[in-house]
Design a protein around this motif. Structure first.
Motif, PDB file in Angstrom:
ATOM      1  N   GLY A   1      45.846 -11.028 -32.652  1.00 15.90           N
ATOM      2  CA  GLY A   1      45.815  -9.686 -31.849  1.00 15.90           C
ATOM      3  C   GLY A   1      44.975  -9.834 -30.263  1.00 15.90           C
ATOM      4  O   GLY A   1      45.099  -9.008 -30.220  1.00 15.90           O
ATOM      5  N   LYS A   2      44.840 -11.088 -30.314  1.00 15.62           N
ATOM      6  CA  LYS A   2      44.904 -11.198 -28.782  1.00 15.62           C
ATOM      7  C   LYS A   2      46.108 -11.959 -28.085  1.00 15.62           C
ATOM      8  O   LYS A   2      46.530 -11.265 -26.866  1.00 15.62           O
ATOM      9  N   THR A   3      47.283 -12.238 -28.566  1.00 16.56           N
ATOM     10  CA  THR A   3      48.559 -12.896 -27.867  1.00 16.56           C
ATOM     11  C   THR A   3      49.622 -11.713 -27.395  1.00 16.56           C
ATOM     12  O   THR A   3      49.572 -10.443 -28.279  1.00 16.56           O
ATOM     13  N   ILE A   4      49.135 -11.669 -26.229  1.00 14.72           N
ATOM     14  CA  ILE A   4      50.064 -10.568 -25.544  1.00 14.72           C
ATOM     15  C   ILE A   4      51.844 -10.449 -26.381  1.00 14.72           C
ATOM     16  O   ILE A   4      53.152 -11.177 -25.917  1.00 14.72           O
ATOM     17  N   GLN A   5      52.284  -9.482 -26.713  1.00 14.96           N
ATOM     18  CA  GLN A   5      53.804  -9.141 -27.474  1.00 14.96           C
ATOM     19  C   GLN A   5      54.239  -7.976 -26.591  1.00 14.96           C
ATOM     20  O   GLN A   5      54.273  -7.480 -26.543  1.00 14.96           O
ATOM     21  N   CYS A   6      55.030  -9.091 -25.441  1.00 18.87           N
ATOM     22  CA  CYS A   6      55.706  -8.272 -24.871  1.00 18.87           C
ATOM     23  C   CYS A   6      57.120  -7.317 -25.340  1.00 18.87           C
ATOM     24  O   CYS A   6      57.516  -7.823 -26.176  1.00 18.87           O
ATOM     25  N   SER A   7      57.100  -6.207 -24.174  1.00 18.24           N
ATOM     26  CA  SER A   7      58.373  -5.912 -25.306  1.00 18.24           C
ATOM     27  C   SER A   7      59.289  -6.342 -24.310  1.00 18.24           C
ATOM     28  O   SER A   7      59.384  -6.941 -23.726  1.00 18.24           O
ATOM     29  N   PRO A   8      60.860  -5.802 -25.121  1.00 23.64           N
ATOM     30  CA  PRO A   8      61.649  -6.897 -25.260  1.00 23.64           C
ATOM     31  C   PRO A   8      62.306  -7.149 -23.667  1.00 23.64           C
ATOM     32  O   PRO A   8      62.717  -5.984 -23.404  1.00 23.64           O
ATOM     33  N   HIS A   9      62.959  -8.889 -23.456  1.00 31.98           N
ATOM     34  CA  HIS A   9      63.612  -8.660 -22.269  1.00 31.98           C
ATOM     35  C   HIS A   9      64.655  -8.622 -22.809  1.00 31.98           C
ATOM     36  O   HIS A   9      65.345  -8.883 -23.930  1.00 31.98           O
TER      37      HIS A   9
END
Length: 269
Positions: A171-179
């Motif tokens: 719940g804290k890690t930034i999960q970016c949109s895919p490259h």
């Protein structure tokens, strides 16, 4: 990684030598002579570095860990790329080292961001592709059913390695949109880091000469200070070339620092 070699007081490292190439030639002569023959490990740091040493000092108040593609297709024997990358992954102990980096970053309380690689059915309609893009689409690497559905995602090649999930899904890690190709130009990584007031990045993940190197290059261009973790990555070793060796060259040339996992863990401790 440079080890305190003082070029300011090195007679080989002068402006005239740099302009004429004599310093580089001297370094190359040293490395191709007796010392190089004695150096059995082609990945080892140079015995006589030519480039200035790193002066990067980690500041935990403005640093983040960024991990590219910590996914099954790259890092598991069950992944579709294992035949190409497995030797390098095992040589570097990459899987365990990435987990150590996650754990250390969480323990230090610094932001952690993951930049994943996904392909959706519409991506298969691209009209032109590079060699690796063609291969990834052909073997179904990082395939997902839809950007709006997780059907079939759990345990697939696009999913995260199971041992990383407690860190990524906290719940804290930034999960970016895919490259979509290699670099973060097509996702929100830079925005997320800027919003977290981060300007130092510890960079690890897969694959060294592709997504990891492309992330390094773009982050440098965006004004970030970037330390790459040399054994927190790996790459394909193919008849076309050793991707890990190629990446190490560019990491040494371009990154603000090239640290080992042990060094990063100590800095975060």
């Amino acid at each position: 990684m440079c080890t305190g070699h003082d070029h300011d007081h090195d007679p080989k490292f002068t402006r005239r030598a740099a302009l004429t190439g004599t310093a580089a030639l001297a370094a190359a002569t040293t490395l191709t002579g007796t010392d190089a023959k004695a150096q059995d490990n082609p990945y080892a740091p140079p015995a006589e570095p030519f480039l200035p040493p790193s002066d990067m000092v980690l500041d935990l108040t403005r640093a983040a860990l960024v991990v590219t593609d910590p996914q099954i297709d790259f890092l598991s024997p069950d992944g579709v790329a294992w035949g190409a990358v497995g030797k390098s992954v095992e040589m570097n102990n990459t899987v365990a080292n990435i987990e150590r980096l996650f754990k250390a970053a969480k323990g230090a309380g610094i932001p952690v961001a993951v930049s994943p690689h996904y392909y959706y059915p519409t991506d298969k309609g691209w009209k032109f592709e590079g060699a690796l893009e063609k291969l990834m689409h052909k073997i179904g690497m990082f395939d997902r059913k839809s950007p709006l559905s997780l059907e079939g995602f759990e345990g697939s090649g696009a999913d995260y390695m199971p041992q990383y999930k407690p860190y990524i899904e906290d719940g804290k890690t930034i999960q970016c949109s895919p490259h979509k190709v290699y670099g973060p130009e097509t996702n929100d990584l830079v925005l997320q880091l800027r919003k977290a007031r981060v300007d130092q990045v510890i960079l690890a993940g897969m694959s060294a000469n592709l997504c990891t190197e492309s992330h390094m290059r773009e982050l440098l261009e965006q004004g970030f200070e970037v330390a790459v973790v040399s054994d927190g990555t790996a790459a394909a070793i193919l008849p076309e070339g050793d991707g890990y060796l190629a990446a190490l060259t560019n990491f040494r040339y371009m990154a603000n620092a090239l640290w080992t996992t042990d060094e990063v863990v100590a800095l975060l401790g």
